[in-house]
Write an enzyme that holds these catalytic residues in place. Structure first.
Site, PDB file in Angstrom:
ATOM      1  N   SER A 174       0.835  -1.349  -0.017  1.00 12.62           N
ATOM      2  CA  SER A 174      -0.004  -0.103   0.096  1.00 12.62           C
ATOM      3  C   SER A 174       1.014   1.273   0.076  1.00 12.62           C
ATOM      4  O   SER A 174       1.947   1.048  -0.563  1.00 12.62           O
ATOM      5  CB  SER A 174      -1.052  -0.114   1.420  1.00 12.62           C
ATOM      6  OG  SER A 174      -1.717   1.134   1.321  1.00 12.62           O
ATOM      7  N   TYR A 204      -5.510   7.521  -6.333  1.00 13.99           N
ATOM      8  CA  TYR A 204      -4.498   6.665  -5.777  1.00 13.99           C
ATOM      9  C   TYR A 204      -4.873   6.294  -4.288  1.00 13.99           C
ATOM     10  O   TYR A 204      -4.519   4.954  -3.815  1.00 13.99           O
ATOM     11  CB  TYR A 204      -3.197   7.337  -5.732  1.00 13.99           C
ATOM     12  CG  TYR A 204      -1.817   6.561  -5.367  1.00 13.99           C
ATOM     13  CD1 TYR A 204      -1.272   5.562  -6.125  1.00 13.99           C
ATOM     14  CD2 TYR A 204      -1.175   7.114  -4.212  1.00 13.99           C
ATOM     15  CE1 TYR A 204      -0.144   4.715  -5.556  1.00 13.99           C
ATOM     16  CE2 TYR A 204       0.057   6.419  -3.788  1.00 13.99           C
ATOM     17  CZ  TYR A 204       0.318   5.259  -4.601  1.00 13.99           C
ATOM     18  OH  TYR A 204       1.653   4.480  -4.026  1.00 13.99           O
ATOM     19  N   LYS A 208      -5.251   2.517  -2.694  1.00 12.31           N
ATOM     20  CA  LYS A 208      -4.193   2.012  -1.716  1.00 12.31           C
ATOM     21  C   LYS A 208      -5.046   1.671  -0.182  1.00 12.31           C
ATOM     22  O   LYS A 208      -4.820   0.868   0.421  1.00 12.31           O
ATOM     23  CB  LYS A 208      -3.037   2.807  -1.430  1.00 12.31           C
ATOM     24  CG  LYS A 208      -2.065   3.198  -2.515  1.00 12.31           C
ATOM     25  CD  LYS A 208      -1.548   1.706  -2.931  1.00 12.31           C
ATOM     26  CE  LYS A 208      -0.464   1.668  -4.027  1.00 12.31           C
ATOM     27  NZ  LYS A 208       0.368   0.428  -4.318  1.00 12.31           N
TER      28      LYS A 208
HETATM   29  N1  LIG Z   1       8.166   4.893  -4.506  1.00 19.08           N
HETATM   30  C1  LIG Z   1       7.387   5.350  -3.244  1.00 19.08           C
HETATM   31  O1  LIG Z   1       7.825   6.438  -2.727  1.00 19.08           O
HETATM   32  C2  LIG Z   1       6.448   4.604  -2.795  1.00 19.08           C
HETATM   33  C3  LIG Z   1       5.687   5.040  -1.564  1.00 19.08           C
HETATM   34  C4  LIG Z   1       4.442   4.360  -1.086  1.00 19.08           C
HETATM   35  C5  LIG Z   1       4.349   3.186  -1.703  1.00 19.08           C
HETATM   36  N2  LIG Z   1       5.071   2.552  -2.819  1.00 19.08           N
HETATM   37  C6  LIG Z   1       4.516   1.408  -3.571  1.00 19.08           C
HETATM   38  O2  LIG Z   1       5.570   0.574  -3.561  1.00 19.08           O
HETATM   39  C7  LIG Z   1       5.362  -0.314  -4.559  1.00 19.08           C
HETATM   40  C8  LIG Z   1       6.371  -0.286  -5.564  1.00 19.08           C
HETATM   41  O3  LIG Z   1       6.568   0.942  -6.280  1.00 19.08           O
HETATM   42  P1  LIG Z   1       8.130   1.505  -6.734  1.00 19.08           P
HETATM   43  O4  LIG Z   1       8.326   2.792  -6.195  1.00 19.08           O
HETATM   44  O5  LIG Z   1       8.972   0.572  -6.994  1.00 19.08           O
HETATM   45  O6  LIG Z   1       7.855   1.698  -8.423  1.00 19.08           O
HETATM   46  P2  LIG Z   1       7.898   1.117  -9.766  1.00 19.08           P
HETATM   47  O7  LIG Z   1       9.615   1.341  -9.704  1.00 19.08           O
HETATM   48  O8  LIG Z   1       7.555   2.222 -10.653  1.00 19.08           O
HETATM   49  O9  LIG Z   1       7.558  -0.243  -9.867  1.00 19.08           O
HETATM   50  C9  LIG Z   1       6.285  -0.205 -10.338  1.00 19.08           C
HETATM   51  C10 LIG Z   1       6.154  -1.801 -11.024  1.00 19.08           C
HETATM   52  O10 LIG Z   1       4.714  -1.807 -11.359  1.00 19.08           O
HETATM   53  C11 LIG Z   1       4.820  -2.557 -12.629  1.00 19.08           C
HETATM   54  N3  LIG Z   1       3.363  -2.203 -13.302  1.00 19.08           N
HETATM   55  C12 LIG Z   1       3.004  -1.018 -13.439  1.00 19.08           C
HETATM   56  N4  LIG Z   1       1.861  -1.174 -14.160  1.00 19.08           N
HETATM   57  C13 LIG Z   1       1.553  -2.534 -14.468  1.00 19.08           C
HETATM   58  C14 LIG Z   1       0.772  -3.315 -15.253  1.00 19.08           C
HETATM   59  N5  LIG Z   1      -0.308  -2.636 -15.861  1.00 19.08           N
HETATM   60  N6  LIG Z   1       1.004  -4.587 -14.973  1.00 19.08           N
HETATM   61  C15 LIG Z   1       1.957  -5.082 -14.721  1.00 19.08           C
HETATM   62  N7  LIG Z   1       3.022  -4.636 -14.041  1.00 19.08           N
HETATM   63  C16 LIG Z   1       2.869  -3.145 -13.853  1.00 19.08           C
HETATM   64  C17 LIG Z   1       6.050  -1.754 -13.334  1.00 19.08           C
HETATM   65  O11 LIG Z   1       6.173  -2.378 -14.474  1.00 19.08           O
HETATM   66  P3  LIG Z   1       6.903  -1.513 -15.832  1.00 19.08           P
HETATM   67  O12 LIG Z   1       8.234  -1.537 -15.265  1.00 19.08           O
HETATM   68  O13 LIG Z   1       6.707  -2.566 -17.058  1.00 19.08           O
HETATM   69  O14 LIG Z   1       6.368  -0.088 -15.892  1.00 19.08           O
HETATM   70  C18 LIG Z   1       7.037  -1.790 -12.284  1.00 19.08           C
HETATM   71  O15 LIG Z   1       7.709  -3.138 -12.402  1.00 19.08           O
HETATM   72  C19 LIG Z   1       3.906   0.254  -5.387  1.00 19.08           C
HETATM   73  O16 LIG Z   1       2.965  -0.581  -4.727  1.00 19.08           O
HETATM   74  C20 LIG Z   1       4.009   1.557  -4.742  1.00 19.08           C
HETATM   75  O17 LIG Z   1       2.569   2.380  -4.796  1.00 19.08           O
HETATM   76  C21 LIG Z   1       6.019   3.356  -3.393  1.00 19.08           C
END
Ligand SMILES: NC(=O)c1ccc[n+]([C@@H]2O[C@H](COP(=O)([O-])OP(=O)(O)OC[C@H]3O[C@@H](n4cnc5c(N)ncnc54)[C@H](OP(=O)(O)O)[C@@H]3O)[C@@H](O)[C@H]2O)c1
Length: 332
Positions: A174, A204, A208
Site C-alpha cells: 500500500s 491513488y 491503496k
Molecule cells: N516509491 C515510493 O515512494 C512509494 C511510496 C509508497 C508506496 N509505494 C508502493 O511501492 C510499490 C512499488 O513501487 P516502486 O516505487 O518500486 O515503483 P516502480 O519502480 O514504478 O515499480 C512499479 C512496478 O509496477 C509495474 N507495473 C505497473 N503497471 C503495471 C501493469 N499494468 N501490469 C504489470 N505491472 C505493472 C511496473 O512495470 P513496468 O516496469 O513494466 O512499468 C514496475 O515493475 C508500489 O505498490 C507503490 O505504490 C512506493
C-alpha cells in the site's frame, strides 16, 4: 535508515526446502530489490510483469548483483573469518507475463503459474501506477484502481489455494498516500475532475486504502495464511514518479521537488524493500497475533488510517469488488 539486516532472515537450500514466491512488478524500483533478496535467500521467484524485455534485463542485473555480493562477502569472510555462508544458495528467477490493466491477462498468468507450481509460499502484490491522468481500462475500471488493487485481488483469489497449501504469506504494497481518503468514499467514485494534479491523488488513495482493507478481510477469512500490508517508505527515484518528471518543461520542476523531498524524507530503493523482505521472511511474525497488520518503512509495525482500519468499510469494499468482478465474468 536500515532498520534491520536481511542477513538475520532465514536462508533456504532449494534442493531440500523449495520456497516459491511471486513478486508483481519485480523488475524495477523496490520490487527489483525484493526479488534480489528473495533470490539470495534461495527462493524460486516469479516476476509477474507486463514487459518481457524489462523483466529479462532486470533478471540479468539481479543475478549479476547477487553474484557480486556473494563474492565480496566471501572475500570479507576470508579476511576477518566472521560469518558462515556455506548455507547460502541462490534460488532462480522466472518470468510470467501479467498486465494488471487487463483482467484476462491476470487470469491467464495465474493459470500458467498453477500449471508450473503446486505451492506458493509468498505472494507479493507490489506493482502499481501512481498519480496518472484519468483513464479507464478495457475492463471498465479507473486505471490506478485496477492496476493497484482490483487485479491484485483477482490474482490473490486465484492463487489462494496454493498459498493455503503452504500456510504462505500475502504481502500487499500500500502507501502512506492512502491517508488522503479522509472518509469512506463509495468505491464507484472515480474522481474524474480537474485539476488532475489534485484528483489523481484521491484515486491513488482509494486504491491503496482498498488494498489495506483487502488485507484485513482476507486475513480474517483465512487465518491459516499470514496477510500483511505495507507502506515501504518514500523512494523518489523509482519509476513511480516518471510520469511527472517526464512532463515537458514542468518535469524539471517536479524532478527538483522530488529530489528535495527525497533528501529530507526519502530512503533508498533497497531500504524501501526491507519492509517487504521482513514481512515475507521473518520468523518473528506470528499468524495468530500479526495477521492483517500494517507495517511501514523498514518493517516497523504501524497503524493505517481510520478508514482503512474500519471493518465495516472493508467489508463493503470486499463485496463491491466481488460484484464488479462477477459482472465481468470473473467468479470468485
Ligand atoms: N516509491 C515510493 O515512494 C512509494 C511510496 C509508497 C508506496 N509505494 C508502493 O511501492 C510499490 C512499488 O513501487 P516502486 O516505487 O518500486 O515503483 P516502480 O519502480 O514504478 O515499480 C512499479 C512496478 O509496477 C509495474 N507495473 C505497473 N503497471 C503495471 C501493469 N499494468 N501490469 C504489470 N505491472 C505493472 C511496473 O512495470 P513496468 O516496469 O513494466 O512499468 C514496475 O515493475 C508500489 O505498490 C507503490 O505504490 C512506493
Amino acid at each position: 535508515m536500515v532498520r534491520f539486516d536481511p542477513d538475520t532472515l532465514p536462508y533456504y537450500n532449494p534442493e531440500f526446502e523449495r520456497k516459491v514466491a511471486i513478486v508483481t512488478g519485480g523488475n524495477s524500483g523496490i520490487g527489483w530489490y525484493t526479488v534480489l533478496h528473495l533470490y539470495m535467500h534461495g527462493f524460486t521467484v516469479y516476476i509477474f510483469g507486463r514487459n518481457s524485455n524489462r523483466v529479462n534485463k532486470a533478471t540479468n542485473e539481479i543475478t549479476t548483483e547477487a553474484k557480486r555480493r556473494y563474492i565480496s562477502l566471501n572475500a570479507k569472510i576470508k579476511k576477518d573469518g566472521t560469518p558462515n555462508i556455506e548455507n547460502r544458495y541462490m534460488g532462480n528467477i522466472n518470468y510470467i507475463h501479467a498486465d494488471l490493466a487487463d483482467l484476462k491477462s491476470v487470469e491467464h498468468a495465474c493459470k500458467k503459474f498453477i500449471k508450473l507450481e503446486h505451492q506458493l509460499d509468498v505472494l507479493i502484490n507490489n506493482a502499481a501506477v501512481m498519480a496518472l491522468p484519468y483513464e479507464i481500462t478495457k475492463d471498465g475500471f479507473e486505471l490506478q484502481m485496477q492496476t493497484d488493487y482490483i487485479s491484485h485481488f483477482l490474482l490473490t483469489m486465484r492463487l489462494l489455494p496454493l498459498l493455503k497449501r503452504t500456510n504462505g504469506r500475502l504481502i500487499n504494497l500500500s502507501s502512506l498516500g492512502h491517508i488522503l481518503e479522509l472518509w469512506y468514499w463509495p468505491m464507484n467514485q472515480t474522481w474524474n475532475f480537474k485539476p488532475n494534479m489534485i484528483f489523481t491523488w484521491f484515486r491513488y488513495a482509494m486504491a491503496k486504502t482498498a488494498l489495506i482493507q483487502f488485507t484485513k478481510m482476507i486475513s480474517i477469512k483465512n487465518p491459516d495464511i499470514l496477510c500483511l500490508s505495507i507502506h515501504p517508505g518514500l523512494m523518489m527515484n523509482t519509476n513511480l514518479f516518471s510520469y511527472w518528471t517526464r512532463l515537458p518543461i514542468v518535469g524539471i520542476f517536479f524532478w527538483a521537488l522530488f529530489q528535495i523531498v527525497s533528501y529530507f524524507f526519502g530512503v533508498s530503493n533497497e531500504e524501501g524493500s526491507l519492509a517487504t523482505i521482513r514481512c515475507a521472511l521473518s520468523e518473528d511474525l506470528c499468524y495468530e497475533s500479526d495477521n492483517g497488520k500494517y507495517f511501514s518503512t523498514g518493517g516497523v509495525e504501524s497503524r493505517p488510517s481510520y478508514v482503512a482500519n474500519n471493518l465495516d468499510d472493508a467489508a463493503s469494499t470486499w463485496i463491491w469488488t466481488i460484484h464488479q468482478l462477477r459482472d465481468r465474468g470473473f467468479e470468485i
